[in-house]
Design a protein around this motif. Structure first.
Motif, PDB file in Angstrom:
ATOM      1  N   GLN A  55       0.821  -1.220   0.000  1.00 19.66           N
ATOM      2  CA  GLN A  55       0.000   0.000   0.000  1.00 19.66           C
ATOM      3  C   GLN A  55       0.852   1.265   0.000  1.00 19.66           C
ATOM      4  N   VAL A 151      -7.854  -2.142   2.942  1.00 26.22           N
ATOM      5  CA  VAL A 151      -9.318  -2.289   2.983  1.00 26.22           C
ATOM      6  C   VAL A 151      -9.662  -3.772   2.843  1.00 26.22           C
ATOM      7  N   ALA A 153     -12.568  -6.352   1.906  1.00 26.13           N
ATOM      8  CA  ALA A 153     -13.860  -6.385   1.198  1.00 26.13           C
ATOM      9  C   ALA A 153     -14.515  -7.754   1.369  1.00 26.13           C
ATOM     10  N   LYS A 167     -16.336  -2.557  -4.193  1.00 26.45           N
ATOM     11  CA  LYS A 167     -15.476  -2.269  -3.035  1.00 26.45           C
ATOM     12  C   LYS A 167     -14.007  -2.166  -3.488  1.00 26.45           C
ATOM     13  N   ALA A 171     -11.449   1.379  -3.504  1.00 29.34           N
ATOM     14  CA  ALA A 171     -10.306   1.234  -2.591  1.00 29.34           C
ATOM     15  C   ALA A 171      -9.002   1.463  -3.356  1.00 29.34           C
ATOM     16  N   ASN A 176      -5.499   2.695  -1.638  1.00 32.76           N
ATOM     17  CA  ASN A 176      -5.498   1.646  -0.609  1.00 32.76           C
ATOM     18  C   ASN A 176      -5.071   0.332  -1.253  1.00 32.76           C
ATOM     19  N   LEU A 178      -6.020  -3.839  -1.130  1.00 32.91           N
ATOM     20  CA  LEU A 178      -7.289  -4.493  -0.853  1.00 32.91           C
ATOM     21  C   LEU A 178      -7.152  -5.998  -0.677  1.00 32.91           C
ATOM     22  N   ASN A 228      -7.655  -1.555   7.963  1.00 34.71           N
ATOM     23  CA  ASN A 228      -7.978  -0.157   8.296  1.00 34.71           C
ATOM     24  C   ASN A 228      -9.401   0.240   7.920  1.00 34.71           C
ATOM     25  N   CYS A 229     -10.117  -0.643   7.240  1.00 37.63           N
ATOM     26  CA  CYS A 229     -11.481  -0.316   6.792  1.00 37.63           C
ATOM     27  C   CYS A 229     -12.134  -1.614   6.336  1.00 37.63           C
ATOM     28  N   SER A 231     -15.459  -3.091   4.152  1.00 42.42           N
ATOM     29  CA  SER A 231     -16.670  -2.888   3.357  1.00 42.42           C
ATOM     30  C   SER A 231     -17.341  -4.251   3.230  1.00 42.42           C
ATOM     31  N   SER A 463     -18.230   5.770  -2.001  1.00 44.65           N
ATOM     32  CA  SER A 463     -17.279   4.727  -1.595  1.00 44.65           C
ATOM     33  C   SER A 463     -15.852   5.249  -1.667  1.00 44.65           C
ATOM     34  N   MET A 467     -13.397   5.642   1.639  1.00 49.07           N
ATOM     35  CA  MET A 467     -12.127   4.911   1.751  1.00 49.07           C
ATOM     36  C   MET A 467     -10.924   5.854   1.757  1.00 49.07           C
TER      37      MET A 467
END
Ligand code: G3H
Length: 478
Positions: A55, A151, A153, A167, A171, A176, A178, A228-229, A231, A463, A467
């Motif tokens: 990332q 992220v 998903a 998603k 991202a 980000n 994923l 960190n997130c 969805s 979205s 994100m």
């Protein structure tokens, strides 16, 4: 097992060290169609670590280059429409044409996301201090949008490709990395979609896909410290996830009980075709399906007749034949639907068709004169069974809609736009459709649920924004 599909980590297709696989049962044949790797917690750790490392440089990759890669993936995805759609037919019994539409829609979504990303991430804000009381013009604030990090998903079985890319693309465009955990039913379609991203040439670790049983790696993934997130789209599991996770942004869509209110002045032909399309497409297995019709008593008989005529024309059978009604996703889902039907029968609902089931295949069923004490008045069948409640005034309809613990979408049919606006205002749902069945798309529209239907808002722009985080730099003049 030799035939087991591999998972995707660090740009490579890998076999799990668990030596175990998860079977994917074809809903039509009820036999094992495919198998995917049962990934271990160590493998999840490895994926997360590489996602975290990747990332950092991905976020520094110029935005136009990230967009270019997404456009490439979108084109490859569309080129792979046929084999992916075939997987969807086998894994989730989606009718052949709808399966192909899902793939095309997904390619379009990825491209749209790339376009939208370069616009909204390509600009920031410039603020000056002297607009706030007590300040001189000595502070200049510059804002930009920065990625969140990794992220996670988790899409559902009913759109394993489309609700994955909805998603993935936001991202990735936002910088980000994923990690995808596809649903078991739909995992092979999702892996094939990930292969399209692989072919597009995303850097190592930017996108990964782990497979396995939710019961074994689900909590480990959602509570992983590197994430960190999240969805997520699905059912009640989302509520459990929200209760357990740490302080990270969540985007959740957890189902609905979308009400369709029919007023006396409605165009009943339009309403009937939307009820059938909304209630029975993909055999009712959509969170935005019409799940309860609330019709004014004075027009109920005519409406029911019109809906019944259309229900009678629905074709029932295998997804390969592109039938309208196909087997529901699992045997337990079929059993659950049957439970709701039997409860309604016991409590005196009017059956417009005879209840018929063969394996996971349930024939379309309209239940009239449904009463408040019946489970089907409140619960979502996620199957081809649609309850009708007759109401004597519109307030009753709004009340029923708002008494639900769900609040995804709703719809109202009337020729009076003023009434429609007032009803829309009164309905406690994330979206109200006037003179059309509920639907998430077009995919750049905001999509959100109130109450138990979700957290946050989706749709391409929302979205991407969700994100990212705002970063400010303030220049202080002497
Ligand atoms: O199942 C939930 C989906 O978000 C619904 O999408 O309205 O395009 O069928 P759809």
């Amino acid at each position: 097992a030799g035939n087991t599909f591999k998972y995707y980590s660090e740009s490579e297709w890998r076999v799990s060290s668990s030596g175990k696989s998860v079977p994917i049962i074809n809903p039509t044949t009820r036999k094992t169609q495919f198998e995917v790797q049962a990934c271990t917690q160590e493998e999840v750790n490895k994926v997360m670590e590489s996602a975290k490392i990747a990332q950092k440089s991905w976020a520094k990759t110029p935005l136009w280059k990230r967009a270019e890669l997404l456009h490439k993936a979108a084109a490859i995805l569309k080129d792979h429409k046929k084999p992916i759609a075939e997987c969807l037919v086998k894994e989730i019994a989606k009718p052949a044409k709808d399966a192909a539409t899902e793939v095309v829609r997904s390619g379009d979504l990825v491209s749209y996301c790339a376009e939208e990303g370069v616009r909204i991430l390509g600009e920031g804000k410039f603020l000056m201090s002297d607009s706030f009381p007590g300040n001189e013009r000595t502070k200049y604030c510059l804002t930009s949008k920065i990625p969140l990090g990794v992220v996670l998903a988790i899409p559902p079985f009913n759109y394993p490709v489309n609700l994955a890319v909805s998603k993935i693309a936001p991202a990735l465009i936002a910088g980000n990395s994923l990690v995808l955990k596809p649903p078991t039913q739909g995992a092979v379609s999702a892996l094939h979609m990930v292969h399209c991203f692989h072919l597009a040439g995303f850097p190592k670790g930017v996108i990964s896909c782990v497979t396995g049983k939710g019961s074994e790696i689900g909590d480990f993934l959602t509570m992983h410290p590197i994430v960190n997130c999240i969805s997520f789209t699905g059912g009640d599991t989302g509520i459990a996830i929200a209760k357990r996770v740490s302080m990270i942004p969540l985007q959740m869509e957890l189902g609905g009980k979308d009400a369709c209110i029919i007023l006396e002045d409605a165009d009943l032909d339009l309403a009937a075709s939307n009820i059938v399309k909304g209630g029975f497409s993909y055999s009712g297995q959509r969170c935005t399906a019409v799940k309860v019709v609330l019709v004014m008593e004075s027009v109920a008989d005519i409406l029911v007749k019109k809906v019944n005529e259309k229900v009678g024309k629905l074709t029932v059978g295998p997804p390969e034949n592109d039938c309208d009604i196909t087997p529901v996703v699992t045997e337990s889902s079929a059993n659950f639907i049957e439970g709701l039907v039997m409860d309604a029968k016991k409590k005196g609902a009017t059956f417009c068709q005879e209840y018929k089931r063969e394996g996971n295949l349930i024939w379309p069923l309209l239940l009239d004169n449904v009463k408040q004490d019946m489970r089907i008045a409140w619960e979502e069948p996620f199957g081809p069974v649609l309850p009708i409640i007759r109401i004597s005034n519109v307030e009753e309809g709004i009340h029923h809609c708002n008494a639900s613990n769900f609040g995804l979408q709703g719809c109202v049919f009337t020729k009076d736009i003023n009434k429609a606006m007032l009803i829309s205002d009164a309905m406690e749902t994330g979206t109200v459709q006037i003179n059309s069945a509920p639907a998430r798309g077009p995919d750049h529209f905001p999509f959100q649920g109130l109450k138990d239907s979700g957290i946050g808002s989706q749709g391409v722009t929302n979205s991407i924004n969700m994100m990212t985080k705002i970063k400010s730099t303030v220049i202080n003049l002497p």
